[in-house]
Scaffold this active site. Structure first.
Site, mmCIF file in Angstrom:
data_model
loop_
_atom_site.group_PDB
_atom_site.id
_atom_site.type_symbol
_atom_site.label_atom_id
_atom_site.label_comp_id
_atom_site.label_asym_id
_atom_site.label_seq_id
_atom_site.Cartn_x
_atom_site.Cartn_y
_atom_site.Cartn_z
ATOM 1 N N GLY A 49 0.845 -1.190 0.000
ATOM 2 C CA GLY A 49 0.000 0.000 0.000
ATOM 3 C C GLY A 49 0.878 1.236 0.000
ATOM 4 C CB SER A 87 9.359 -1.361 -3.834
ATOM 5 O OG SER A 87 9.202 -0.049 -3.350
ATOM 6 C CE1 TYR A 107 5.524 -3.184 -0.485
ATOM 7 C CE2 TYR A 107 6.980 -1.294 -0.752
ATOM 8 C CZ TYR A 107 6.098 -2.220 -1.286
ATOM 9 O OH TYR A 107 5.804 -2.177 -2.628
ATOM 10 C CE LYS A 141 0.501 2.977 -5.283
ATOM 11 N NZ LYS A 141 0.597 3.319 -6.682
HETATM 12 P P1 NAD Z 1 -1.867 -4.214 -5.612
HETATM 13 O O1 NAD Z 1 -2.024 -4.283 -4.127
HETATM 14 O O2 NAD Z 1 -2.923 -3.534 -6.396
HETATM 15 O O3 NAD Z 1 -1.668 -5.680 -6.210
HETATM 16 C C1 NAD Z 1 -1.103 -6.732 -5.480
HETATM 17 C C2 NAD Z 1 -2.070 -7.896 -5.546
HETATM 18 O O4 NAD Z 1 -1.515 -9.006 -4.822
HETATM 19 C C3 NAD Z 1 -3.431 -7.579 -4.897
HETATM 20 O O5 NAD Z 1 -4.470 -7.704 -5.841
HETATM 21 C C4 NAD Z 1 -3.541 -8.607 -3.797
HETATM 22 O O6 NAD Z 1 -4.855 -9.108 -3.589
HETATM 23 C C5 NAD Z 1 -2.602 -9.701 -4.283
HETATM 24 N N1 NAD Z 1 -2.202 -10.559 -3.181
HETATM 25 C C6 NAD Z 1 -1.793 -10.166 -1.944
HETATM 26 N N2 NAD Z 1 -1.572 -11.246 -1.174
HETATM 27 C C7 NAD Z 1 -1.855 -12.329 -1.937
HETATM 28 C C8 NAD Z 1 -1.841 -13.732 -1.678
HETATM 29 N N3 NAD Z 1 -1.495 -14.204 -0.483
HETATM 30 N N4 NAD Z 1 -2.182 -14.561 -2.675
HETATM 31 C C9 NAD Z 1 -2.542 -14.086 -3.887
HETATM 32 N N5 NAD Z 1 -2.587 -12.768 -4.183
HETATM 33 C C10 NAD Z 1 -2.253 -11.913 -3.207
HETATM 34 O O7 NAD Z 1 -0.445 -3.546 -5.865
HETATM 35 P P2 NAD Z 1 0.201 -3.046 -7.235
HETATM 36 O O8 NAD Z 1 0.309 -1.571 -7.146
HETATM 37 O O9 NAD Z 1 -0.483 -3.658 -8.396
HETATM 38 O O10 NAD Z 1 1.688 -3.636 -7.072
HETATM 39 C C11 NAD Z 1 2.096 -4.834 -7.725
HETATM 40 C C12 NAD Z 1 3.502 -5.177 -7.268
HETATM 41 O O11 NAD Z 1 4.398 -4.101 -7.539
HETATM 42 C C13 NAD Z 1 3.623 -5.452 -5.760
HETATM 43 O O12 NAD Z 1 4.567 -6.465 -5.557
HETATM 44 C C14 NAD Z 1 4.153 -4.139 -5.217
HETATM 45 O O13 NAD Z 1 4.837 -4.303 -3.989
HETATM 46 C C15 NAD Z 1 5.076 -3.718 -6.345
HETATM 47 N N6 NAD Z 1 5.302 -2.270 -6.352
HETATM 48 C C16 NAD Z 1 4.266 -1.427 -6.627
HETATM 49 C C17 NAD Z 1 4.483 -0.053 -6.603
HETATM 50 C C18 NAD Z 1 3.377 0.915 -6.894
HETATM 51 O O14 NAD Z 1 3.614 2.121 -6.814
HETATM 52 N N7 NAD Z 1 2.171 0.471 -7.246
HETATM 53 C C19 NAD Z 1 5.749 0.452 -6.307
HETATM 54 C C20 NAD Z 1 6.777 -0.441 -6.008
HETATM 55 C C21 NAD Z 1 6.549 -1.813 -6.059
HETATM 56 N N1 GDD Z 2 -0.864 8.237 0.369
HETATM 57 C C1 GDD Z 2 -0.878 9.539 0.698
HETATM 58 N N2 GDD Z 2 -2.074 10.144 0.951
HETATM 59 N N3 GDD Z 2 0.282 10.219 0.770
HETATM 60 C C2 GDD Z 2 0.233 11.526 1.089
HETATM 61 C C3 GDD Z 2 -0.974 12.207 1.354
HETATM 62 C C4 GDD Z 2 -2.188 11.474 1.277
HETATM 63 O O1 GDD Z 2 -3.291 11.982 1.487
HETATM 64 N N4 GDD Z 2 -0.693 13.503 1.637
HETATM 65 C C5 GDD Z 2 0.635 13.615 1.554
HETATM 66 N N5 GDD Z 2 1.208 12.429 1.252
HETATM 67 C C6 GDD Z 2 2.669 12.160 1.158
HETATM 68 C C7 GDD Z 2 3.140 11.008 2.044
HETATM 69 O O2 GDD Z 2 3.223 11.410 3.390
HETATM 70 C C8 GDD Z 2 4.496 10.731 1.419
HETATM 71 O O3 GDD Z 2 5.464 11.580 1.973
HETATM 72 C C9 GDD Z 2 4.270 11.078 -0.068
HETATM 73 O O4 GDD Z 2 3.035 11.804 -0.142
HETATM 74 C C10 GDD Z 2 4.169 9.865 -0.978
HETATM 75 O O5 GDD Z 2 3.266 8.949 -0.392
HETATM 76 P P1 GDD Z 2 2.796 7.588 -1.129
HETATM 77 O O6 GDD Z 2 2.550 7.866 -2.563
HETATM 78 O O7 GDD Z 2 1.644 7.053 -0.337
HETATM 79 O O8 GDD Z 2 3.995 6.575 -0.876
HETATM 80 P P2 GDD Z 2 5.588 6.596 -1.091
HETATM 81 O O9 GDD Z 2 6.014 7.299 -2.335
HETATM 82 O O10 GDD Z 2 6.216 7.084 0.157
HETATM 83 O O11 GDD Z 2 5.837 5.035 -1.273
HETATM 84 C C11 GDD Z 2 5.165 4.398 -2.363
HETATM 85 O O12 GDD Z 2 6.036 4.161 -3.424
HETATM 86 C C12 GDD Z 2 6.896 3.068 -3.294
HETATM 87 C C13 GDD Z 2 7.776 2.965 -4.514
HETATM 88 O O13 GDD Z 2 8.372 4.163 -4.832
HETATM 89 C C14 GDD Z 2 4.438 3.175 -1.859
HETATM 90 O O14 GDD Z 2 3.376 2.845 -2.743
HETATM 91 C C15 GDD Z 2 5.283 1.966 -1.763
HETATM 92 O O15 GDD Z 2 4.458 0.823 -1.539
HETATM 93 C C16 GDD Z 2 6.049 1.816 -3.072
HETATM 94 O O16 GDD Z 2 6.861 0.678 -3.014
#
Ligand code: NAD
Ligand code: GDD
Length: 324
Positions: free
Chosen positions: A77, A119, A150, A193
């Site tokens: 998340g 990530s 994470y 995010k």
């Molecule tokens: P997402 O949460 O939308 O997708 C991940 C999926 O994995 C979900 O649908 C969830 O139900 C499934 N899942 C979780 N636990 C499971 C289990 N036990 N069995 C089967 N399925 C399961 O996230 P996303 O944004 O699509 O991210 C996909 C991948 O990319 C993840 O590994 C995430 O950590 C990585 N990633 C995403 C971001 C981003 O900004 N979205 C950034 C860095 C890394």
């Molecule tokens: N989510 C969120 N919601 N973030 C906010 C908000 C809000 O309402 N207001 C301000 N922010 C700020 C957060 O405090 C953080 O400093 C910045 O926006 C970015 O937040 P996110 O987008 O939630 O996450 P991130 O960039 O710190 O981390 C994400 O990116 C990684 C990869 O670069 C996460 O999604 C990680 O799971 C992912 O791996």
């Protein structure tokens, strides 16, 4: 002959977009996830609802060899989920168990190559303290000091995939995604995010009103549009480079600038109320030199263009929710 692909996490944001792209390319696609995609019907030919922490489910899903395999399933998340500390044990246990089970089963089925989504959260916090000058060069990963559990799990798992390369003759691929956004991503509920959260807050506000922003808004990030994430994923998987490599945008903005951009797209005058919240690192930006050097490609779409499509989609969800 028709090529086949397996997408683990096909019910999630990136996985569901990846399935669509693979279908457009003519693949037969099997998806697996705990749930179906939330915002559109899956386009997978075969979709299994199952828990990849369970070895028996992995056996059922991986009952053949696939031409391409993408492992995206994870407990993940945005800042509101991974930086509160409340979900640390679940995140580490769930995601590590998925990776341990899935990779070993794939290896035993004689799969040669798996794409793994790591990530940018695995980069050391000490290199991301200056919002104007963060260092996310791939080689800067060690000494390791991710700022979240994470990130530690991602670092462990990317090492796992690469260890299978060295010891089991696999040729897995590892990407380090940097904050991916776009339509059909989580936009509410606590796991969203910043791009989706800001779009939602702006869509719900009237012109002249204020929205709440965590922190002082000077923290920086870069955001990659989903189509470019899928493109980079496919290019890396089909290349001769194992990574790890950044898949991200290098158009770094502050969160305040992100809000101003979204407000401008919405045509609203939006004021910011900075409140305490989960913040993560002070600055982060994708370093795209290695991907350009090794793949001859780098993401290039402007943040604004991606935000226009994302805002339109989030605004529709907000209106639909209001109507129901
Ligand atoms: P997402 O949460 O939308 O997708 C991940 C999926 O994995 C979900 O649908 C969830 O139900 C499934 N899942 C979780 N636990 C499971 C289990 N036990 N069995 C089967 N399925 C399961 O996230 P996303 O944004 O699509 O991210 C996909 C991948 O990319 C993840 O590994 C995430 O950590 C990585 N990633 C995403 C971001 C981003 O900004 N979205 C950034 C860095 C890394
Ligand atoms: N989510 C969120 N919601 N973030 C906010 C908000 C809000 O309402 N207001 C301000 N922010 C700020 C957060 O405090 C953080 O400093 C910045 O926006 C970015 O937040 P996110 O987008 O939630 O996450 P991130 O960039 O710190 O981390 C994400 O990116 C990684 C990869 O670069 C996460 O999604 C990680 O799971 C992912 O791996």
């Amino acid at each position: 002959m028709t090529k086949s692909a397996l997408v683990c996490g096909a019910g999630g944001f990136i996985g569901s977009h990846l399935v669509k792209r693979l279908k457009r390319e003519g693949f037969w696609v099997r998806g697996v996830d705990l749930k179906f995609p939330e915002f559109a019907e899956t386009e997978a030919d075969d979709f299994l609802i199952g828990d990849l922490r369970n070895q028996a489910v992995c056996d059922q899903v991986i009952d053949r060899r696939f031409d391409e395999v993408y492992q995206l399933a994870a407990d993940m998340g945005g800042a509101g989920y991974i930086f509160t500390g409340l979900n640390d044990a679940d995140i580490m246990h769930n995601s590590a168990t998925i990776n341990l089970n899935v990779l070993d089963r794939l290896h035993k089925r004689n799969t040669k190559r798996v794409f793994y989504s790591s990530s940018a959260c695995m980069y050391p916090a000490y290199n991301q303290e200056d919002p104007d000058n963060p260092n996310c060069e791939e080689s800067s990963a060690y000494p390791a000091a991710p700022d979240s559990e994470y990130g530690w799990e991602k670092l462990f798992s990317e090492r796992l995939y690469l260890a299978y390369n060295r010891n089991h003759g696999m040729s897995n691929r590892v990407a380090r995604y940097h904050n991916i956004f776009g339509p059909e991503g989580t936009w509410t509920g606590g796991k969203e995010k910043a791009p989706a959260a800001v779009c939602r807050k702006v869509a719900m506000a009237k012109s002249g009103e204020e929205i709440e922003i965590w922190g002082d808004g000077t923290q920086t990030r870069s955001f990659l549009y989903i189509d470019e994430c899928v493109e980079g994923t496919l290019r890396l998987t089909r290349s001769d480079f194992e990574g790890p490599v950044n898949v991200g945008s290098d158009e770094m903005v502050s969160i305040n600038q992100l809000v101003d951009l979204v407000a401008d797209i919405a045509g609203k005058d939006i004021r910011k109320n900075h409140i305490p919240g989960p913040l993560g690192v002070r600055g982060r930006n994708s370093d795209n030199r290695l991907i350009e050097q090794r793949l001859g490609w780098r993401p290039s779409q402007s943040l604004r263009k991606g935000l226009e499509a994302t805002y339109e989609w989030v605004e529709r969800q907000v209106k639909r929710n209001d109507a129901s």
